[in-house]
Design a protein around this motif. Structure first.
Motif, mmCIF file in Angstrom:
data_model
loop_
_atom_site.group_PDB
_atom_site.id
_atom_site.type_symbol
_atom_site.label_atom_id
_atom_site.label_comp_id
_atom_site.label_asym_id
_atom_site.label_seq_id
_atom_site.Cartn_x
_atom_site.Cartn_y
_atom_site.Cartn_z
ATOM 1 N N GLY A 146 0.826 -1.207 0.000
ATOM 2 C CA GLY A 146 0.000 0.000 0.000
ATOM 3 C C GLY A 146 0.858 1.254 0.000
ATOM 4 N N THR A 147 1.925 1.242 0.771
ATOM 5 C CA THR A 147 2.759 2.434 0.943
ATOM 6 C C THR A 147 4.225 2.046 1.131
ATOM 7 O OG1 THR A 147 2.535 2.346 3.343
ATOM 8 C CG2 THR A 147 0.915 3.685 2.178
ATOM 9 N N ALA A 148 5.098 3.042 0.964
ATOM 10 C CA ALA A 148 6.527 2.816 1.202
ATOM 11 C C ALA A 148 6.768 2.493 2.675
ATOM 12 C CB ALA A 148 7.317 4.058 0.802
ATOM 13 N N SER A 149 5.947 3.068 3.553
ATOM 14 C CA SER A 149 6.102 2.804 4.987
ATOM 15 C C SER A 149 5.927 1.310 5.281
ATOM 16 C CB SER A 149 5.064 3.579 5.799
ATOM 17 O OG SER A 149 5.003 4.910 5.417
ATOM 18 N N GLU A 150 4.940 0.705 4.640
ATOM 19 C CA GLU A 150 4.715 -0.732 4.848
ATOM 20 C C GLU A 150 5.901 -1.542 4.324
ATOM 21 O OE1 GLU A 150 0.313 -0.016 3.390
ATOM 22 O OE2 GLU A 150 0.748 -2.155 3.381
ATOM 23 N N ALA A 191 16.190 10.494 6.662
ATOM 24 C CA ALA A 191 15.210 9.479 6.236
ATOM 25 C C ALA A 191 13.801 9.893 6.627
ATOM 26 C CB ALA A 191 15.547 8.131 6.854
ATOM 27 N N HIS A 192 12.844 9.348 5.948
ATOM 28 C CA HIS A 192 11.432 9.620 6.241
ATOM 29 C C HIS A 192 11.077 9.062 7.623
ATOM 30 C CE1 HIS A 192 7.006 9.268 5.732
ATOM 31 N NE2 HIS A 192 7.193 10.372 5.051
ATOM 32 N N SER A 193 10.128 9.716 8.287
ATOM 33 C CA SER A 193 9.763 9.302 9.654
ATOM 34 C C SER A 193 9.252 7.859 9.701
ATOM 35 C CB SER A 193 8.690 10.240 10.204
ATOM 36 O OG SER A 193 7.581 10.253 9.323
ATOM 37 N N THR A 245 15.662 11.778 -0.764
ATOM 38 C CA THR A 245 15.115 12.031 0.585
ATOM 39 C C THR A 245 13.941 13.016 0.509
ATOM 40 O OG1 THR A 245 16.675 13.833 0.913
ATOM 41 C CG2 THR A 245 17.341 11.666 1.730
ATOM 42 N N THR A 246 13.086 12.947 1.505
ATOM 43 C CA THR A 246 11.881 13.784 1.498
ATOM 44 C C THR A 246 12.222 15.283 1.568
ATOM 45 O OG1 THR A 246 10.937 11.947 2.726
ATOM 46 C CG2 THR A 246 9.549 13.890 2.443
ATOM 47 N N PRO A 247 13.131 15.717 2.441
ATOM 48 C CA PRO A 247 13.370 17.161 2.490
ATOM 49 C C PRO A 247 13.975 17.725 1.202
ATOM 50 C CG PRO A 247 14.271 16.076 4.444
ATOM 51 C CD PRO A 247 13.882 14.997 3.489
ATOM 52 N N ILE A 270 16.298 -0.300 0.287
ATOM 53 C CA ILE A 270 16.370 1.012 -0.360
ATOM 54 C C ILE A 270 14.971 1.603 -0.439
ATOM 55 C CG2 ILE A 270 16.987 2.289 -2.441
ATOM 56 C CD1 ILE A 270 18.909 -0.031 -3.139
ATOM 57 N N ASP A 271 14.818 2.782 0.156
ATOM 58 C CA ASP A 271 13.561 3.517 0.076
ATOM 59 C C ASP A 271 13.747 4.620 -0.969
ATOM 60 O OD1 ASP A 271 11.354 5.146 0.377
ATOM 61 O OD2 ASP A 271 11.800 5.743 2.443
ATOM 62 N N ALA A 272 13.130 4.402 -2.141
ATOM 63 C CA ALA A 272 13.220 5.403 -3.218
ATOM 64 C C ALA A 272 11.813 5.879 -3.548
ATOM 65 C CB ALA A 272 13.888 4.796 -4.440
ATOM 66 N N PHE A 299 9.777 1.565 -4.340
ATOM 67 C CA PHE A 299 9.397 2.949 -4.682
ATOM 68 C C PHE A 299 7.901 3.000 -4.956
ATOM 69 C CE2 PHE A 299 8.424 3.654 -9.205
ATOM 70 C CZ PHE A 299 8.702 2.411 -9.743
ATOM 71 N N ASN A 300 7.383 4.226 -5.043
ATOM 72 C CA ASN A 300 5.937 4.403 -5.176
ATOM 73 C C ASN A 300 5.539 4.828 -6.588
ATOM 74 O OD1 ASN A 300 5.593 3.867 -2.473
ATOM 75 N ND2 ASN A 300 5.259 5.996 -1.858
ATOM 76 N N PRO A 301 5.102 3.900 -7.429
ATOM 77 C CA PRO A 301 4.492 4.336 -8.694
ATOM 78 C C PRO A 301 3.324 5.294 -8.433
ATOM 79 C CG PRO A 301 4.934 1.984 -8.774
ATOM 80 C CD PRO A 301 5.204 2.432 -7.359
ATOM 81 N N HIS A 302 2.751 5.223 -7.218
ATOM 82 C CA HIS A 302 1.648 6.139 -6.913
ATOM 83 C C HIS A 302 2.124 7.557 -6.602
ATOM 84 C CE1 HIS A 302 1.797 4.829 -2.415
ATOM 85 N NE2 HIS A 302 2.168 6.076 -2.440
ATOM 86 N N LYS A 303 3.434 7.759 -6.625
ATOM 87 C CA LYS A 303 3.913 9.135 -6.507
ATOM 88 C C LYS A 303 4.126 9.739 -7.892
ATOM 89 C CE LYS A 303 6.036 10.027 -2.033
ATOM 90 N NZ LYS A 303 5.379 9.035 -1.189
ATOM 91 N N TRP A 304 4.914 9.059 -8.730
ATOM 92 C CA TRP A 304 5.381 9.783 -9.914
ATOM 93 C C TRP A 304 5.232 8.987 -11.208
ATOM 94 C CZ3 TRP A 304 11.029 12.051 -10.601
ATOM 95 C CH2 TRP A 304 10.959 13.233 -11.329
HETATM 96 N N1 PLP Z 1 9.962 7.542 2.085
HETATM 97 C C1 PLP Z 1 10.203 8.705 1.463
HETATM 98 C C2 PLP Z 1 11.601 9.026 1.015
HETATM 99 C C3 PLP Z 1 9.159 9.612 1.227
HETATM 100 O O1 PLP Z 1 9.411 10.774 0.630
HETATM 101 C C4 PLP Z 1 7.852 9.283 1.664
HETATM 102 C C5 PLP Z 1 6.742 10.206 1.453
HETATM 103 O O2 PLP Z 1 6.840 11.233 0.865
HETATM 104 C C6 PLP Z 1 7.664 8.049 2.311
HETATM 105 C C7 PLP Z 1 8.740 7.214 2.497
HETATM 106 C C8 PLP Z 1 6.321 7.635 2.800
HETATM 107 O O3 PLP Z 1 5.579 7.164 1.730
HETATM 108 P P1 PLP Z 1 4.241 6.343 1.960
HETATM 109 O O4 PLP Z 1 3.150 7.336 2.167
HETATM 110 O O5 PLP Z 1 4.055 5.574 0.673
HETATM 111 O O6 PLP Z 1 4.435 5.458 3.125
#
Ligand code: PLP
Length: 457
Positions: A146-150, A191-193, A245-247, A270-272, A299-304
């Motif tokens: 569902g998400t990169a977090s998972e 890194a993302h939270s 990275t997110t920032p 790897i979180d991309a 990575f998230n096809p649902h992002k880009w």
């Molecule tokens: N990892 C990175 C580098 C992100 O930028 C983000 C969200 O912007 C996430 C993880 C979290 O993504 P998700 O909402 O798919 O869990």
């Protein structure tokens, strides 16, 4: 609603959606409301008697739309993009209609099999090493999360199991809880939270690795921390690298970090989430070099990549490592239909064109910022994100962002880089064009002019 009414209402809804998206830029991108606005607009309880469809649809404009942040407006430049395309939306209708809960092959063979093949297609678009491709005999393969977090959590749990097994093969007397209390995971301080949250849920220690002046993790810093921890009797077992990275969209140095993780028996994930989509373009693929050292990649096809939320693509080298943790929920939607429709209707070339166009728009915005001496660029612009600020105090930049948000003409969010308050300008909507960028910049400079005039008085 019977089938006859569904045909009528469904067609009306398609028209409503097409009108909404075609005219989205006329709506203020960000809502003008106070929290709690919605409760007073609808009853406190669900209706006892059925209501008419007309009444519901009227309430969409009255209740819902005023509270929508329009992520697909070409004036939306906040966070990272949320993918959206017509083929994905149409496929999602079909997914809803089939409505299977694909938790096993038998529960809906097409759901399981199309997903495996789509992850292979996508893996090949990214030129992932062969070991990540399932094919008919491969030991690796992909799965939609569902998400990169998972995906991060699943990789951490798999790595944790593997580490416990490895320590117990050497020392069978060690209890699982004793080993768990010694495990230590690492990730970037950028890194993302969700990465830190994965360690919290997985009940293991996590240490943040300081980054270099380009916000990237280098081998030496990680090596130093791993050695310190080993000397203190801890067991390093996992490193989550970030590509994009997110920032600031920084890239950890995989080609240095990968061999270190392999030598130390540490799982490298790897979180991309955002940047991964760009790797389908040969010119951006070098950013993924070093993936061959990773155990898992996401990575998230649902992002880009034009596949509507939710669709997070995860690959592992050894499926056997994550068989017990393929995913958190039991049920799975038929999400690969969205990929199939999008990949076929855009083709690799169409998807590459989308990425390239958005990167070019980011470069265009970067040039506008660089040409104005009152501003500075705060991180290298590699893909579709520009980090910039007014030269001056954090307070000044906070005030500028406050005014931008209040104007509701464009929408941005900030980040912190080296203790500085920075504005993030991300190219998001599929329909963003050069004139939207020019207009956004004009708006920012107008607000800046007013702000600096006031400040000088
Ligand atoms: N990892 C990175 C580098 C992100 O930028 C983000 C969200 O912007 C996430 C993880 C979290 O993504 P998700 O909402 O798919 O869990």
């Amino acid at each position: 609603m019977d089938a006859a009414e569904f045909r009528r209402r469904g067609k009306e809804m398609v028209d409503y959606v097409a009108d909404y998206l075609e005219n989205i830029e006329k709506r203020p991108v960000y809502p003008d409301l106070e929290p709690g606005y919605l409760r007073s607009l609808i009853p406190n309880e669900a209706p006892l008697e059925p209501e008419s469809y007309e009444d519901i649809i009227k309430d969409v404009e009255r209740v819902i739309m005023p509270g929508v942040t329009h992520w697909h407006s070409p004036y939306f430049f906040a966070y990272f993009p949320a993918a959206s395309s017509y083929p994905a939306m149409v496929a999602d209708m079909l997914c809803g209609a089939i409505g299977c809960i694909g938790f096993s092959w038998a529960a809906s063979p097409a759901c399981t099999e199309l997903e495996t093949v789509m992850l292979d297609w996508l893996g090949k678009m990214l030129q992932l090493p062969e070991c990540f491709i399932a094919g008919t005999h491969g030991r690796g393969g992909g799965v939609i999360q569902g998400t990169a977090s998972e995906a991060t959590l699943i990789s951490l749990l798999a790595a944790r199991c593997k580490a416990v097994r490895r320590v117990q093969t050497i020392n069978a007397k060690k209890s699982e809880s004793e080993i768990l209390s010694k495990l230590v995971a690492y990730t970037s301080d950028q890194a993302h939270s969700s990465v830190e949250r994965a360690a919290l849920i997985g009940a293991v220690m996590m240490r943040k690795v300081p980054t270099d002046n380009r916000y990237a993790v280098r081998k030496e810093m990680l090596k130093k921390m791993v050695e310190e921890d080993k000397a203190a009797g801890l067991i390093p077992f996992y490193f989550c690298a970030t590509l994009g990275t997110t920032p600031s969209c920084a890239f950890d140095h995989l080609t240095e970090l990968g061999p270190l993780c392999n030598e130390e028996n540490m799982w490298m994930h790897i979180d991309a989430a955002y940047a991964g989509s760009a790797f389908i373009c040969p010119e951006f693929r070098p950013l993924l070099n070093g993936v061959e050292f990773a155990d898992s990649f996401n990575f998230n096809p649902h992002k880009w990549l034009l596949v509507n939320f939710d669709c997070s693509a995860m690959w592992v080298k050894e499926r056997a490592d994550i068989i017990g943790h393929w995913q958190i929920p039991l049920g799975r939607r038929f999400r690969s239909l969205k990929m199939w429709f999008v990949f076929r209707m855009y083709g690799l070339k169409g998807l590459q064109a989308h990425i390239r166009k958005q990167v070019a728009l980011a470069k265009e915005f970067e040039s506008l910022v660089r040409a104005d001496k009152r501003f500075e660029i705060c991180a290298e612009v590699v893909l579709g994100l520009v980090c910039f600020r007014l030269k001056g105090s954090n307070e000044l930049n906070q005030e500028l962002l406050k005014r931008i948000t209040k104007s509701r003409e464009i929408h941005l969010v900030p980040c912190q880089l080296s203790g500085r308050f920075v504005l993030r300008f991300a190219i998001c909507a599929r329909t963003t064009e050069s004139h939207h960028i020019q207009q956004a910049w004009q708006h920012i400079t107008q607000l800046t002019f007013e702000l600096l005039q006031e400040a000088s008085h």
